[in-house]
Scaffold this active site. Structure first.
Site, PDB file in Angstrom:
ATOM      1  CG  ASP A 114      -3.492  -3.784   6.248  1.00 47.58           C
ATOM      2  OD1 ASP A 114      -3.073  -4.945   6.304  1.00 47.58           O
ATOM      3  OD2 ASP A 114      -3.209  -2.907   7.083  1.00 47.58           O
TER       4      ASP A 114
ATOM      5  CG  ASP B  64       5.915  -5.037   7.507  1.00 48.80           C
ATOM      6  OD1 ASP B  64       6.069  -4.207   6.592  1.00 48.80           O
ATOM      7  OD2 ASP B  64       4.959  -4.982   8.304  1.00 48.80           O
TER       8      ASP B  64
HETATM    9  O1  1PR Z   1       6.907  -0.146   3.198  1.00 50.07           O
HETATM   10  O2  1PR Z   1       6.732   2.209   3.945  1.00 50.07           O
HETATM   11  O3  1PR Z   1       5.619   1.480   1.817  1.00 50.07           O
HETATM   12  O4  1PR Z   1       4.758   0.776   4.066  1.00 50.07           O
HETATM   13  C1  1PR Z   1       3.935  -0.293   3.690  1.00 50.07           C
HETATM   14  C2  1PR Z   1       3.029  -0.532   4.869  1.00 50.07           C
HETATM   15  O5  1PR Z   1       2.020  -1.463   4.491  1.00 50.07           O
HETATM   16  C3  1PR Z   1       3.764  -1.124   6.064  1.00 50.07           C
HETATM   17  O6  1PR Z   1       3.249  -0.569   7.272  1.00 50.07           O
HETATM   18  C4  1PR Z   1       3.415  -2.615   5.979  1.00 50.07           C
HETATM   19  O7  1PR Z   1       3.298  -3.159   7.309  1.00 50.07           O
HETATM   20  C5  1PR Z   1       2.061  -2.594   5.322  1.00 50.07           C
HETATM   21  N1  1PR Z   1       1.835  -3.739   4.440  1.00 50.07           N
HETATM   22  C6  1PR Z   1       2.424  -3.966   3.260  1.00 50.07           C
HETATM   23  N2  1PR Z   1       1.908  -5.112   2.729  1.00 50.07           N
HETATM   24  C7  1PR Z   1       0.986  -5.572   3.577  1.00 50.07           C
HETATM   25  C8  1PR Z   1       0.157  -6.770   3.393  1.00 50.07           C
HETATM   26  O8  1PR Z   1      -0.624  -7.133   4.263  1.00 50.07           O
HETATM   27  N3  1PR Z   1       0.300  -7.402   2.216  1.00 50.07           N
HETATM   28  N4  1PR Z   1       0.170  -4.758   5.778  1.00 50.07           N
HETATM   29  C9  1PR Z   1       0.932  -4.684   4.663  1.00 50.07           C
HETATM   30  C10 1PR Z   1       0.726  -5.155   6.923  1.00 50.07           C
HETATM   31  C11 1PR Z   1       0.016  -5.071   9.092  1.00 50.07           C
HETATM   32  C12 1PR Z   1      -1.200  -4.559   9.747  1.00 50.07           C
HETATM   33  C13 1PR Z   1      -2.168  -5.684   9.935  1.00 50.07           C
HETATM   34  C14 1PR Z   1      -1.860  -6.320  11.240  1.00 50.07           C
HETATM   35  C15 1PR Z   1      -3.060  -6.769  12.015  1.00 50.07           C
HETATM   36  N5  1PR Z   1      -0.325  -5.391   7.768  1.00 50.07           N
HETATM   37  O9  1PR Z   1      -1.702  -3.534   9.018  1.00 50.07           O
HETATM   38  O10 1PR Z   1      -3.429  -5.161   9.885  1.00 50.07           O
HETATM   39  O11 1PR Z   1      -0.976  -7.375  10.961  1.00 50.07           O
HETATM   40  O12 1PR Z   1      -3.707  -7.757  11.303  1.00 50.07           O
HETATM   41  P1  1PR Z   1      -4.714  -8.748  12.090  1.00 50.07           P
HETATM   42  O13 1PR Z   1      -5.207  -8.033  13.329  1.00 50.07           O
HETATM   43  O14 1PR Z   1      -5.819  -9.012  11.090  1.00 50.07           O
HETATM   44  O15 1PR Z   1      -3.940  -9.958  12.422  1.00 50.07           O
HETATM   45  P2  1PR Z   1       6.067   1.094   3.192  1.00 50.07           P
END
Ligand code: 1PR
Length: 592
Positions: free
Chosen positions: A283, A443
């Site tokens: 991320d 998500d």
């Molecule tokens: O909505 O098309 O602009 O895409 C935004 C992207 O960013 C999406 O893929 C969304 O999942 C991701 N995203 C947005 N905000 C966050 C955040 O964390 N605040 N990350 C985010 C979502 C999901 C994985 C994460 C796993 C594994 N994170 O990337 O790494 O949940 O985590 P873990 O193994 O530590 O539990 P758009």
């Protein structure tokens, strides 16, 4: 001594950057040429996914007499699109004559399919016809036992000549292929392998099996060679194949098997013969100082609990991606998590991260964040999701991941009674680059209800009821990084996205994100049961056993980890070692 030069015709229409990087890694330098006049007696690579530009530039020159030495025909996406582009640009006779002149030719992925007679994918479009056979679509059901397999086939599989003894008898390796290595495939159509048929015509075949369908992974005869897999994305094993072609080594002494190939590989369990695919996810966002850093949410909250509440900074994206590649990651995913705020076209640092990563990471790269129709803040001009995706592909991405925009598109799809409008980012990118290039990132948040009748959404009875004892849940989709919840459930989302042409689902789970408690197995089973396309488990991994559990209990196609890798609690190599010891087949890491 100057490196041998390979010439690339410069009208990059697809992700040819990775191929250029792989060729340079093989010790060749790539010289960009901008018209056939510049082409000397040299090795030429043409990205013929858009050959019209070349031919219209040079109608006065007869392409037939260009002194080309080598042609590499890369190709992603649609058989019909690739072949009709070649045909309409008058390229087919040039390639035919090149091959008839006995000059080296290498077809990659759709470039392999192009040398066949045709494909079910485009029944009225003819291939080059060098191989008088046709391609067919994988079945999602294995006829032997009725078990399911995902289509497109995305993952790591064999390309082995061992099946018919040609290599074993002389202990020779065909273009650097080895029976224990694994190669990266991403395709829905395949050339069925019919034992002995093509060998009688002088072809050498390397095979793979997906579910109960055995197919041609690589094929060669004389100076013609082609692989269904992507050598530029198959790590060291793929680079070895590419170098063998560039060096002109059709047969060479067999390469010893990788030392860390799991001893039980022969009996290990697989996902329809694919290895258990492990993805490292980064991320990425700007920290308060404006630098792009790798961060990690705690249920999507990326700010430290400390007084300054700064953005959690876990390191530099390019360095960390390379480290995970060297630990054996089968794919690397970057998610630009604040791009819903700004326009990725202006987000040049993210494109630079991709460019630099693709120079040293030779496995598939996925990029997500901000892929939607937008307006360039600098020029005020409209920038389509396809334009944004093109920027990412040209910078080295193999797949783009769409999150928020997919939710909005799915809402529109159901509002229109399940009819496709043809204008969404998923549809336009899939049509241009093939469905295998489009990932949808989900998500979801758990919503508890007392009984299924309390909601119109698809529910399941959970083994983890909430504090009020409600034991039914549905999963609500969110947008803007979980900040906004929508009245759309995950089954509605993934079915709509599959219909629109998405090739894979990246299934996050906000409740599990960063908790180190394991994946939401109930959610994964629900989504796996709803679609035919591959599903990647994401969110919650905190120990190698979580990977073993999710593969064993849900049949998921890949599993993703983030925080546990970034915090140094475990390495990708340790996860793969754990799976190997649990009797699960993983891709062995090899040095190039
Ligand atoms: O909505 O098309 O602009 O895409 C935004 C992207 O960013 C999406 O893929 C969304 O999942 C991701 N995203 C947005 N905000 C966050 C955040 O964390 N605040 N990350 C985010 C979502 C999901 C994985 C994460 C796993 C594994 N994170 O990337 O790494 O949940 O985590 P873990 O193994 O530590 O539990 P758009």
């Amino acid at each position: 001594m100057a490196k041998p030069t390979v010439h690339l015709l410069d009208y990059v229409a697809g992700n040819i950057r990775s191929l250029v990087n792989a060729i340079e890694k093989c010790g060749y330098q790539v010289e960009m040429v901008r018209s056939p006049e510049d082409v000397k007696t040299a090795d030429v690579i043409c990205d013929v996914s858009d050959p019209v530009e070349l031919v219209t530039e040079n109608l006065d020159n007869d392409l037939r007499f260009l002194p080309w030495q080598k042609i590499i025909l890369p190709g992603v996406g649609h058989f019909g699109h690739c072949l009709s582009s070649l045909a309409s640009a008058g390229y087919l006779p040039v390639i035919h004559e090149h091959i008839q002149a006995g000059k080296p030719f290498f077809g990659i992925c759709v470039g392999l399919q192009a040398i066949f007679a045709g494909s079910e994918e485009a029944p009225d479009v003819s291939g080059l016809g060098l191989v008088p056979e046709s391609l067919k679509r994988f079945s999602a059901t294995n006829t032997k036992d009725g078990s399911r397999k995902s289509v497109p086939c995305i993952g790591w599989n064999d390309a082995s000549t061992a099946h018919h003894g040609q290599a074993n008898s002389t202990n020779q390796s065909f273009y650097g292929l080895t029976p224990t290595s694994k190669y990266y495939y991403v395709h829905s159509y395949f050339a069925p392998y019919k034992p002995g048929v093509l060998e009688e015509a002088g072809w050498t075949i390397a095979t793979a099996t997906y579910g109960d369908e055995s197919y041609i992974g690589a094929i060669g005869r004389g100076y013609v060679f082609a692989t269904q897999f992507h050598p530029e994305k198959s790590g060291a094993a793929g680079l070895r194949v590419l170098k063998a072609f560039l060096d002109g080594r059709e047969w060479s002494d067999a390469v010893p098997p990788p030392t860390n190939a799991s001893a039980t590989a022969k009996t290990a369990t697989t996902t329809n013969n694919l290895t258990h695919r492990i993805i490292a996810c980064l991320d990425v966002r700007t920290n308060d100082a404006g630098d792009l850093v790798v961060t990690k949410g705690d249920q999507y909250d990326v700010r430290e609990k400390t007084s300054d509440k700064g953005v959690r900074n876990l390191g530099k994206p390019v360095d960390m991606a390379r480290r995970y590649y060297e630990q054996g990651a089968d794919e690397v995913t970057f998610l630009n998590i604040t791009s819903f705020r700004d326009c990725p076209v202006a987000d040049l640092p993210m494109l630079e991260i991709l460019r630099r990563t693709s120079e040293t990471v030779f496995v598939p790269l996925t990029i997500g964040g901000g892929i939607r129709d937008t307006v360039d803040p600098g020029t005020g001009e409209r920038v389509s999701a396809l334009d944004v995706a093109k920027l990412y592909f040209a910078s080295g991405a193999d797949k783009v991941s769409i999150g928020s925009d997919a939710v909005l598109a799915a809402e529109e799809y159901w509002a229109n009674g399940g009819k496709l409008g043809g204008k969404t980012g998923i549809e336009t990118i899939s049509a241009a680059y093939g469905r295998q290039a489009v990932v949808v990132s989900v998500d979801p948040k758990r919503v508890f209800v007392k009984s299924p009748g309390d909601t119109k959404h698809a529910t399941l009875k959970t083994a983890l009821p909430d504090k009020d004892g409600d034991e039914y849940v549905w999963y609500a989709c969110t947008v803007r990084g979980g900040r906004e919840t929508r009245d759309l459930d995950v089954v509605q989302l993934v079915k709509a996205c599959e219909a629109m042409g998405a090739g894979e689902i990246l299934l996050n789970a906000i409740d599990r994100d960063g908790q180190n408690q394991g994946y939401d197995l109930e959610l994964i089973r629900m989504v796996k049961g709803a679609v035919e396309i591959p599903v990647i488990a994401s969110s919650g991994a905190g120990h190698p056993k979580h990977f073993q559990e999710v593969f064993a209990e849900t049949g998921v196609d890949a599993a993703l980890g983030a925080g546990m890798f970034h915090r140094g609690e475990y390495t990708v190599a340790q996860v793969k070692e754990y799976l190997g010891e649990a009797g699960m087949l993983v891709r062995p890491y090899e040095e190039f």
